[in-house]
Motif scaffolding. Structure first.
Motif, PDB file in Angstrom:
ATOM      1  N   ASP A 245       0.708  -0.745  -0.228  1.00 11.33           N
ATOM      2  CA  ASP A 245       0.272  -0.031   0.291  1.00 11.33           C
ATOM      3  C   ASP A 245       1.063   0.605  -0.182  1.00 11.33           C
ATOM      4  O   ASP A 245       1.826   1.425   1.333  1.00 11.33           O
ATOM      5  N   VAL A 246       0.541   2.436  -0.625  1.00 11.91           N
ATOM      6  CA  VAL A 246       1.327   3.773  -0.686  1.00 11.91           C
ATOM      7  C   VAL A 246       0.486   5.057  -0.650  1.00 11.91           C
ATOM      8  O   VAL A 246      -0.866   4.957  -0.415  1.00 11.91           O
ATOM      9  N   GLN A 247       0.828   5.510   0.532  1.00 11.20           N
ATOM     10  CA  GLN A 247       0.301   6.494   1.156  1.00 11.20           C
ATOM     11  C   GLN A 247       0.747   7.661   0.880  1.00 11.20           C
ATOM     12  O   GLN A 247       2.054   7.844   1.142  1.00 11.20           O
ATOM     13  N   VAL A 248      -0.500   8.696   0.616  1.00 12.48           N
ATOM     14  CA  VAL A 248       1.269  10.276   0.305  1.00 12.48           C
ATOM     15  C   VAL A 248       0.418  11.371   1.643  1.00 12.48           C
ATOM     16  O   VAL A 248      -0.779  11.567   1.762  1.00 12.48           O
TER      17      VAL A 248
ATOM     18  N   ASP B 150       0.541  18.107   7.831  1.00 10.36           N
ATOM     19  CA  ASP B 150      -0.022  17.809   9.540  1.00 10.36           C
ATOM     20  C   ASP B 150      -0.532  16.700   9.389  1.00 10.36           C
ATOM     21  O   ASP B 150      -0.597  16.137  10.432  1.00 10.36           O
ATOM     22  N   GLY B 151       0.344  15.100   8.650  1.00 14.58           N
ATOM     23  CA  GLY B 151      -0.421  13.956   8.909  1.00 14.58           C
ATOM     24  C   GLY B 151      -1.218  13.256   7.676  1.00 14.58           C
ATOM     25  O   GLY B 151      -1.284  12.473   8.295  1.00 14.58           O
TER      26      GLY B 151
ATOM     27  N   ILE C 154       4.721  13.852   2.530  1.00 13.42           N
ATOM     28  CA  ILE C 154       5.694  12.415   3.196  1.00 13.42           C
ATOM     29  C   ILE C 154       5.133  10.923   2.187  1.00 13.42           C
ATOM     30  O   ILE C 154       3.590  11.214   2.562  1.00 13.42           O
ATOM     31  N   VAL C 155       5.999  10.260   1.622  1.00 12.21           N
ATOM     32  CA  VAL C 155       5.216   8.982   0.928  1.00 12.21           C
ATOM     33  C   VAL C 155       5.506   7.761   2.074  1.00 12.21           C
ATOM     34  O   VAL C 155       7.338   8.221   2.313  1.00 12.21           O
ATOM     35  N   ARG C 156       4.480   7.781   2.509  1.00 11.77           N
ATOM     36  CA  ARG C 156       4.870   6.170   2.901  1.00 11.77           C
ATOM     37  C   ARG C 156       4.311   5.153   2.197  1.00 11.77           C
ATOM     38  O   ARG C 156       3.744   4.908   2.044  1.00 11.77           O
TER      39      ARG C 156
END
Length: 713
Positions: free
Chosen positions: A658-661, A665-666, A697-699
């Motif tokens: 899974d990729v989240q941007v 502010d989170g 932030i790319v998680r």
């Protein structure tokens, strides 16, 4: 009256004594001859013998009966007895031998036993030595006799005359080269009748005549003997030899000789004991030298050299140590230090040592820019010496260097669009390192800019860590458009940076190493494409490996005038070649899935990319994926991010991805759920064109494990 009588008695006694002396015989006894005499009173006969050479003096007395006579040999003073008194009677022949006598006049006294007067014959013989005498006086250093180099002479020590014994002989030898110096001495007796004990000491001195450099005792149970002084590591100069008998009462004949055994290696030109006197070694040349040789309380403890390089490269310095000759057995231990131009900043060092025997070693210093460097050669211990050969070699990089100076934006090298260039980065000289290379490119119209940089090492001996950064700036050379790190575990790597929708104008490109202490060689290429509607919108580009096949898969969301996809492959990530072509769907707004199988997968890394070709012949490249079977890793290709930024993912096992941007502010602003993915390499568009400017932030979540990277929009 009594006084007058006493005077008369004394006169009579005096006349009687005078008549005895007058009646006695005296005179010269010729050398190696005889005389006849007749003792007629108690007064002794005195004969004088003058010798002309060192030797053994033999006297023979024959008294005719009824004579009974004594013979005594005296020194020149007439009182010092030389040898035992002998007696001849009843027609006997008796002999007295006195050895070790120097030339001079000696006295022989013959006297009767009481009144046993009579006639006699006295004979003498001088047995001279077979070995010639040394030139006297030579009893001090100041009067030393010259002994030629590699020559010999003979001498006598301890011979006696007139209460004086020649106990010391001095010699001096002048050598003309470094080497091992040997002194040989052989003792001998003077004649066949000689039986004197032989024991001689020999000492080798430095030029001052007091510093001992070697000594020996020449002794073999009091008989003739030989011995050798061997002193290695001597520099040219005048040395002194002292020959003396072990006891002051002894004497000997001897032969003394010397030999200088010179090293096979030619010596270095002296003086070269400091940086300012350094000798030049040609580039890719060699020299030989001697180190630690001694003379006159001075030892050559350091040799300096300089070498001037003419190009960037890896400099190797080889040193081989050796002894001087077959008789040398000195310990060998040499230190070599490579210095920068200042002669104090160390760039490399080695100890050349192998259990005190001959040895070789190499200094290898990479990343040196052209200039003059210094080498210092010295023994590990100040008391040691050695011979050596020293050589250097400069290994040049295959890749041509960039034009210097280009370390700032104002000195940036102009490169035309769609042209490749090469350069060197991080090379060092004179406390300065080339840490940055700047380029500038001018595009004539808006469009895409595709940059590829390949890092490599300079030579087969290079093992430097490779880690490079590529930056693109606006025309102000400060506003960042994008960057990429080119890194592959410290080895050669290839990185690409794709910038979309750039306006026409001038852009600056900065190339640096990740660390200021690193060095690298690189090739750099750019390609520009005029702006227009994107012919193909990629959804993803992935690859998996099964057995000996690589399965490539990609998907498109839209296609416009798309002729198809040329599949390209590379083994190094830089040089690609076509391995197949997959037709496109020309124009489409539907999702289209494509695949290609490579049946010739090689061991190691396999790089793949797609060359998307339009109907009019224009083309664009996808991102590059690497299939390497087992490693996990991920990277964001392009930072700052834009609409053409990709995430490259390497999976070592089947995983849920899974990729989240997230914003600063989170909060999650974008999510890309890929689900379960097999082992392989995947390229996923981030589609960051609609993100708000700023830091994001790319998680990446792989099997519930999170990995985070910061990006800038």
């Amino acid at each position: 009256m009594k006084f007058k009588i006493l005077q008369i008695v004394l006169i009579v006694i005096t006349m009687m004594m005078f008549s005895k002396v007058v009646s006695a015989q005296s005179g010269e006894l010729p050398l190696n001859n005889s005389v006849n005499g007749n003792i007629t009173s108690e007064t002794a006969d005195v004969w004088n013998i003058s010798t002309t050479a060192d030797g053994l003096l033999r006297l023979t007395l024959h008294a005719t009966a009824p004579a009974d006579l004594y013979l005594t040999l005296y020194d020149n003073d007439g009182t010092t007895v030389l040898g035992n008194q002998i007696e001849s009677f009843s027609n006997s022949f008796v002999t007295l031998s006195a050895d070790g006598l120097a030339p001079g006049t000696y006295h022989v006294k013959i006297r009767p036993l009481s009144t046993a007067f009579g006639a006699y014959t006295l004979a003498d013989s001088l047995f001279t030595t077979a070995l010639a005498i040394d030139a006297e006086p030579n009893g001090t250093r100041a009067t030393a006799v010259t002994l030629a180099q590699n020559n010999s002479t003979t001498g006598h020590a301890g011979y006696y005359y007139n209460n004086k014994r020649d106990t010391v002989d001095w010699y001096k030898v002048t050598t003309d080269a470094d080497g091992l110096f040997r002194v040989y001495l052989t003792t001998a007796r003077g004649s066949i009748y000689s039986n004197n004990p032989l024991d001689v000491n020999v000492t080798l001195y430095d030029n001052d005549g007091t510093t001992q450099l070697g000594s020996m005792e020449v002794f073999n149970a009091n008989g003739p003997a030989s011995n050798i002084i061997t002193t290695d590591g001597l520099a040219p100069g005048t040395y002194y030899l002292k020959v003396q008998t072990f006891s002051t009462s002894e004497f000997a004949n001897y032969t003394i000789s010397d030999s200088l055994i010179m090293p096979l290696f030619v010596t270095d030109a002296e003086p070269n004991g400091n940086r300012s006197l350094a000798l030049t070694i040609p580039l890719n040349g060699s020299a030989s030298g001697h180190l630690g040789y001694y003379y006159n309380n001075d030892r050559d403890t350091a040799d300096w050299y300089k070498v001037t390089t003419t190009a960037d490269g890896l400099l190797r310095v080889y040193l081989t140590s050796a002894r001087g000759g077959t008789y040398s057995n000195n310990p060998l231990d040499i230190n070599v230090t490579l210095y920068d131009n200042d002669g104090s900043t160390q760039l490399g060092s080695i100890e050349v040592f192998n259990a005190n025997g001959p040895a070789s070693n190499i200094i290898t210093t990479d990343g040196l820019a052209p200039g003059t460097y210094y080498l210092k050669v010295q023994p590990f211990s100040t008391s040691e010496f050695a011979n050596y050969t020293i050589s250097d070699s400069l290994l040049l990089p295959i890749i041509t260097t960039d034009a210097e100076p280009n370390g700032t934006a104002t000195t940036a090298v102009v490169i035309p669009p769609n042209v490749a260039t090469s350069g060197h980065l991080g090379y060092y000289y004179n406390n300065r390192r080339d840490s940055t290379d700047w380029y500038k490119i001018t595009t004539g119209s808006a469009g895409f800019l595709h940059l590829t940089l390949k890092s490599t090492r300079g030579s087969i001996y290079s093992n430097n860590t490779l880690d490079m950064m590529l930056y693109v700036y606006n025309s102000d050379a400060s506003t960042l458009q994008g960057s990429v790190e080119i890194f592959n575990g410290g080895g050669p790597a290839t990185g690409t940076l794709n910038l979309n929708t750039l306006s026409a104008g001038t852009y600056y490109i900065k190339v640096t190493n990740f660390s200021s202490s690193q060095l690298s060689n690189y090739t750099f290429s750019d390609s520009t494409v005029e702006a227009g509607p994107l012919p193909v919108t990629f959804i993803d580009f992935n690859g998996t490996v099964h057995a000996d096949q690589a399965s490539l898969h990609w998907s498109t969301a839209t296609e416009l005038n798309n002729k198809g996809f040329e599949v390209e492959k590379s083994m190094d990530g830089s040089i690609f070649s076509s391995i197949g072509f997959v037709n496109g769907n020309t124009n489409s707004s539907l999702t289209n899935n494509y695949s290609y199988t490579d049946n010739k997968v090689l061991s190691g890394f396999n790089y793949y990319r797609l060359k998307q070709v339009d109907l009019d012949g224009n083309f664009r490249y996808s991102s590059t994926i690497r299939l390497d079977f087992k490693n996990f890793g991920w990277a964001i290709m392009g930072n700052p991010v834009n609409s053409n930024t990709w995430i490259q993912l390497q999976l070592a096992k089947t995983s849920v991805v899974d990729v989240q941007v997230m914003g600063a502010d989170g909060r999650i602003v974008k999510s890309i759920y890929k689900g379960t993915m097999d082992i392989g390499t995947y390229s996923m568009p981030l589609n960051a064109g609609n993100l708000t400017p700023g830091t994001h932030i790319v998680r990446l979540i792989v099997d519930k494990v999170s990995f985070i990277k910061k990006v800038i929009k």
